[in-house]
Structure formats: C-alpha cells, structure tokens
Design an enzyme around this catalytic site. Structure first.
Site, mmCIF file in Angstrom:
data_model
loop_
_atom_site.group_PDB
_atom_site.id
_atom_site.type_symbol
_atom_site.label_atom_id
_atom_site.label_comp_id
_atom_site.label_asym_id
_atom_site.label_seq_id
_atom_site.Cartn_x
_atom_site.Cartn_y
_atom_site.Cartn_z
ATOM 1 N N ARG A 1 0.837 -1.213 0.000
ATOM 2 C CA ARG A 1 0.000 0.000 0.000
ATOM 3 C C ARG A 1 0.869 1.259 0.000
ATOM 4 O O ARG A 1 0.455 2.311 -0.467
ATOM 5 C CB ARG A 1 -0.951 -0.022 1.204
ATOM 6 C CG ARG A 1 -2.120 -0.977 0.990
ATOM 7 C CD ARG A 1 -3.191 -0.805 2.046
ATOM 8 N NE ARG A 1 -2.841 -1.418 3.317
ATOM 9 C CZ ARG A 1 -2.897 -2.721 3.568
ATOM 10 N NH1 ARG A 1 -3.270 -3.565 2.635
ATOM 11 N NH2 ARG A 1 -2.577 -3.196 4.759
ATOM 12 N N TYR B 1 -0.071 4.279 -2.453
ATOM 13 C CA TYR B 1 -0.325 5.673 -2.043
ATOM 14 C C TYR B 1 0.571 6.642 -2.807
ATOM 15 O O TYR B 1 0.152 7.727 -3.185
ATOM 16 C CB TYR B 1 -0.128 5.836 -0.524
ATOM 17 C CG TYR B 1 -1.069 4.971 0.285
ATOM 18 C CD1 TYR B 1 -2.367 4.721 -0.162
ATOM 19 C CD2 TYR B 1 -0.675 4.412 1.502
ATOM 20 C CE1 TYR B 1 -3.233 3.923 0.562
ATOM 21 C CE2 TYR B 1 -1.547 3.613 2.231
ATOM 22 C CZ TYR B 1 -2.819 3.364 1.762
ATOM 23 O OH TYR B 1 -3.670 2.576 2.480
ATOM 24 N N TYR C 1 -13.437 9.596 1.054
ATOM 25 C CA TYR C 1 -14.577 9.419 1.961
ATOM 26 C C TYR C 1 -14.173 9.793 3.391
ATOM 27 O O TYR C 1 -12.998 9.781 3.737
ATOM 28 C CB TYR C 1 -15.152 8.007 1.865
ATOM 29 C CG TYR C 1 -14.400 6.944 2.611
ATOM 30 C CD1 TYR C 1 -13.349 6.256 2.030
ATOM 31 C CD2 TYR C 1 -14.763 6.602 3.916
ATOM 32 C CE1 TYR C 1 -12.668 5.276 2.722
ATOM 33 C CE2 TYR C 1 -14.090 5.622 4.616
ATOM 34 C CZ TYR C 1 -13.046 4.964 4.016
ATOM 35 O OH TYR C 1 -12.369 3.996 4.712
ATOM 36 N N HIS D 1 -13.247 12.168 6.427
ATOM 37 C CA HIS D 1 -12.408 13.374 6.467
ATOM 38 C C HIS D 1 -11.170 13.068 5.626
ATOM 39 O O HIS D 1 -10.564 12.005 5.812
ATOM 40 C CB HIS D 1 -12.041 13.657 7.927
ATOM 41 C CG HIS D 1 -11.261 14.925 8.132
ATOM 42 N ND1 HIS D 1 -10.038 15.161 7.533
ATOM 43 C CD2 HIS D 1 -11.527 16.010 8.887
ATOM 44 C CE1 HIS D 1 -9.597 16.355 7.918
ATOM 45 N NE2 HIS D 1 -10.478 16.894 8.735
ATOM 46 N N ALA E 1 -15.232 8.927 10.255
ATOM 47 C CA ALA E 1 -15.892 7.786 10.899
ATOM 48 C C ALA E 1 -16.048 8.029 12.404
ATOM 49 O O ALA E 1 -17.064 7.655 12.991
ATOM 50 C CB ALA E 1 -15.087 6.512 10.644
ATOM 51 N N GLN F 1 -8.865 0.587 11.763
ATOM 52 C CA GLN F 1 -8.355 -0.506 10.928
ATOM 53 C C GLN F 1 -8.133 -1.768 11.752
ATOM 54 O O GLN F 1 -7.166 -2.503 11.508
ATOM 55 C CB GLN F 1 -7.069 -0.075 10.197
ATOM 56 C CG GLN F 1 -7.270 1.178 9.357
ATOM 57 C CD GLN F 1 -6.338 1.299 8.174
ATOM 58 O OE1 GLN F 1 -6.782 1.550 7.064
ATOM 59 N NE2 GLN F 1 -5.053 1.128 8.376
ATOM 60 N N ALA G 1 -20.253 2.742 10.782
ATOM 61 C CA ALA G 1 -21.261 3.729 10.374
ATOM 62 C C ALA G 1 -21.834 3.309 9.026
ATOM 63 O O ALA G 1 -21.112 2.763 8.191
ATOM 64 C CB ALA G 1 -20.605 5.108 10.248
ATOM 65 N N SER H 1 -14.507 -1.731 9.962
ATOM 66 C CA SER H 1 -14.746 -1.861 11.407
ATOM 67 C C SER H 1 -13.804 -0.963 12.195
ATOM 68 O O SER H 1 -12.608 -0.891 11.898
ATOM 69 C CB SER H 1 -14.507 -3.302 11.862
ATOM 70 O OG SER H 1 -15.325 -4.202 11.174
ATOM 71 N N THR H 2 -14.349 -0.304 13.203
ATOM 72 C CA THR H 2 -13.544 0.456 14.160
ATOM 73 C C THR H 2 -13.824 -0.097 15.545
ATOM 74 O O THR H 2 -14.982 -0.362 15.897
ATOM 75 C CB THR H 2 -13.904 1.953 14.101
ATOM 76 O OG1 THR H 2 -13.591 2.444 12.788
ATOM 77 C CG2 THR H 2 -13.111 2.766 15.116
HETATM 78 N N1 SAM Z 1 -10.624 9.016 6.185
HETATM 79 C C1 SAM Z 1 -11.566 8.078 6.791
HETATM 80 C C2 SAM Z 1 -12.426 8.840 7.797
HETATM 81 O O1 SAM Z 1 -12.295 10.068 7.902
HETATM 82 O O2 SAM Z 1 -13.254 8.227 8.473
HETATM 83 C C3 SAM Z 1 -10.828 6.915 7.403
HETATM 84 C C4 SAM Z 1 -10.116 6.030 6.429
HETATM 85 S S1 SAM Z 1 -9.138 4.753 7.138
HETATM 86 C C5 SAM Z 1 -8.053 4.363 5.826
HETATM 87 C C6 SAM Z 1 -10.138 3.339 7.178
HETATM 88 C C7 SAM Z 1 -10.633 3.040 8.583
HETATM 89 O O3 SAM Z 1 -11.598 4.029 8.947
HETATM 90 C C8 SAM Z 1 -11.370 1.721 8.744
HETATM 91 O O4 SAM Z 1 -10.484 0.634 8.931
HETATM 92 C C9 SAM Z 1 -12.198 1.990 9.966
HETATM 93 O O5 SAM Z 1 -11.443 1.922 11.165
HETATM 94 C C10 SAM Z 1 -12.602 3.451 9.737
HETATM 95 N N2 SAM Z 1 -13.866 3.501 8.988
HETATM 96 C C11 SAM Z 1 -14.039 3.704 7.680
HETATM 97 N N3 SAM Z 1 -15.337 3.659 7.351
HETATM 98 C C12 SAM Z 1 -15.999 3.414 8.498
HETATM 99 C C13 SAM Z 1 -17.356 3.229 8.835
HETATM 100 N N4 SAM Z 1 -18.304 3.282 7.909
HETATM 101 N N5 SAM Z 1 -17.664 2.981 10.121
HETATM 102 C C14 SAM Z 1 -16.713 2.897 11.071
HETATM 103 N N6 SAM Z 1 -15.425 3.058 10.808
HETATM 104 C C15 SAM Z 1 -15.061 3.301 9.544
#
Ligand code: SAM
Length: 260
Positions: free
Chosen positions: A64, A68, A90, A92, A122, A164, A205, A232-233
């Site tokens: 990755r 990136y 998606y 922030h 998220a 993550q 979410a 998942s968070t």
């Molecule tokens: N930039 C994104 C944000 O502002 O939420 C986060 C991106 S990060 C690479 C990916 C991680 O964000 C996931 O492994 C998870 O922990 C969290 N995430 C992304 N989508 C989510 C959702 N729908 N619900 C809960 N956590 C989410």
C-alpha cells in the site's frame, strides 16, 4: 495555474459533505476519488462527470505504500498539467488517510496552491451513534497495527479507538485482511491493559442513509470470533475515568475538598 483541494465526502452517502466542499467538487476541472462503493462514486459523478476513481491502483500483493505514492503522483501530475483538481476522499480527507497529505506537501514544495477542507469522519459518526463525548474522559486513537507493534502504554482512564482493526497485525501492507493468529495476539496485547471480560464495541457507520450503524458489544476474549471488515472500528470504553490527583492539585493550591 493548477491547484489542489482535498475534500471529504463524509461517510453516509450524499448528506455529509460540507457546502464548501460540494462547491469545490462541482467547480473542479478534474476530480479524483477514493470512495467506499459504486453508489457514492455514481453520486460524485453526478456532481462532476470528470470523476475518476483511484481504486484501480490498489492490488492484492502490492504494498500500500507504493499504491499511495502512485495515487499521489496521479493527482500531482494533473495539477502540474494546469488543472483545478479536487481529490475526494470518503470521511475526512486527512484522518487516517495519507494521500491528500502527501499530495499537498509535494505540491506546496513545487509552489502550487494546495489545501485540505475538513469532512465528517468515521469517528465523528461514532461519537454521534454511540452517544460518547470524547471530552468526558479523554480519548486516544491509534491505527490498530501501529499501536499493537509499538508497545506504547494505553491510558485506560480514557476511551481508546483502534482504527483498521480489520487489519490488526497486518505488517506487510500487502493484503487486506487480518488472521486468527493476529487476533489472538491482539487479545494478548490488549489484555495487558484490560481484563478479558472487558466489554468493547465494534462500530460501523452506515454508508447508506436508510441503513443502521453496526454496534456490536462483545468481550475482549471474544475478539477473534467477531466478523471484522475493512470498515470496522474498535471502541474500548475506559476502565476508570478521570480522577483527581492530590499531587497535581497541590500545583494549583487545591485540595480534593475544593471539588465538593
Ligand atoms: N478518512 C476516513 C475517515 O475520515 O473516516 C478513514 C479512512 S481509514 C483508511 C479506514 C478506517 O476508517 C477503517 O479501517 C475503519 O477503522 C474506519 N472507517 C471507515 N469507514 C468506516 C465506517 N463506515 N464505520 C466505522 N469506521 C469506519
């Protein structure tokens, strides 16, 4: 000359983009995006037909880190070509997301205008859906693998958020899933700080407004049995909460009785 604006589209489709970000999106000459699904891509395309997904640069077995860099290069090249570019990510655009930060740094060093606008992340959704105020006890957040491999202490009086978690222990950056072995190790590391019976929450979410969030409560020891996905968070509630500390109070000339 070319410029870059990184915007966040929020998590839940169409409703969580800010007015300002939407204006930039509509007016951009070139839009790149990393979005969670086809529905959100179609929605962004309906606002600006120049939308191109960067998802094709992800590949099982490819680091990755390289992906990136390639994403950053595509975005920066369009700016060098003189375009007003929007990078739509998606959530922030700068929270647990590096491509926007990388591109802004590179472009500013080359003298281009580059900015990031905030979006609904998220964890913004998490605080709303779980009814948690991070200000109550304080809150610490880590990328799961970085935390697990760092040996840093956890502050168990605060909320802990591990992003993550579905990639827990995945150090190669080349695959998109964790393993039972890694989840067993994750339980052992977290057990240094929390009892095996400590209740935690898996949170997801919804991407679609009519769907409900996933809020699964379970015990630390049962983590390996949970169905973890790429969105998942993990939320770990505090063991204790904040307490008053006499030594600290002394610094302020206070005593516990001053707090009723
Ligand atoms: N930039 C994104 C944000 O502002 O939420 C986060 C991106 S990060 C690479 C990916 C991680 O964000 C996931 O492994 C998870 O922990 C969290 N995430 C992304 N989508 C989510 C959702 N729908 N619900 C809960 N956590 C989410």
């Amino acid at each position: 000359s070319g410029s870059l604006t990184c915007i966040g589209t929020g998590i839940t489709l169409a409703g969580q983009i800010t007015t300002l970000s939407k204006d930039y999106l509509v007016q951009a000459e070139t839009v790149f995006g990393i979005l969670p699904d086809k529905l959100s891509e179609d929605w962004v395309k309906s606002l600006n037909p120049s939308y191109t997904s960067l998802q094709y640069l992800y590949e099982e077995g490819k680091s990755r880190r390289q992906t990136y860099q390639e994403m950053k290069n595509v975005v920066c090249q369009a700016v060098r070509d003189g375009k007003k570019v929007v990078l739509a990510l998606y959530g922030h655009p700068g929270i647990f997301a590096c491509v926007g930060h990388f591109a802004i740094e590179t472009l500013r060093n080359e003298g281009y205008q580059a900015q990031m606008l905030p979006g609904v992340s998220a964890d913004a959704c998490l605080f709303a859906d779980l009814g948690i105020d991070p200000g109550t006890t304080g809150c610490q957040a880590y990328e799961a693998t970085q935390f697990l491999l760092s040996g840093v202490p956890l502050n168990t009086s605060a909320y802990t958020i591990l992003w993550q978690i579905g990639l827990a222990g995945e150090h190669t950056l080349k695959t998109f899933k964790t393993t039972q072995k890694n989840l067993g190790a994750t339980v052992r590391v977290l057990n240094k700080w929390y009892p095996l019976e400590h209740e935690m929450i898996l949170y997801e979410a919804p991407f679609i407004p009519i769907h409900n969030p996933r809020i699964d409560k379970f015990k630390l020891k049962d983590l390996p049995a949970m169905d973890l996905t790429s969105i998942s968070t993990l939320v770990i509630p505090p063991l204790t909460g904040l307490k008053l500390d006499q030594e600290s109070l002394n610094e302020f000339g206070l005593s516990i009785s001053d707090f009723g």
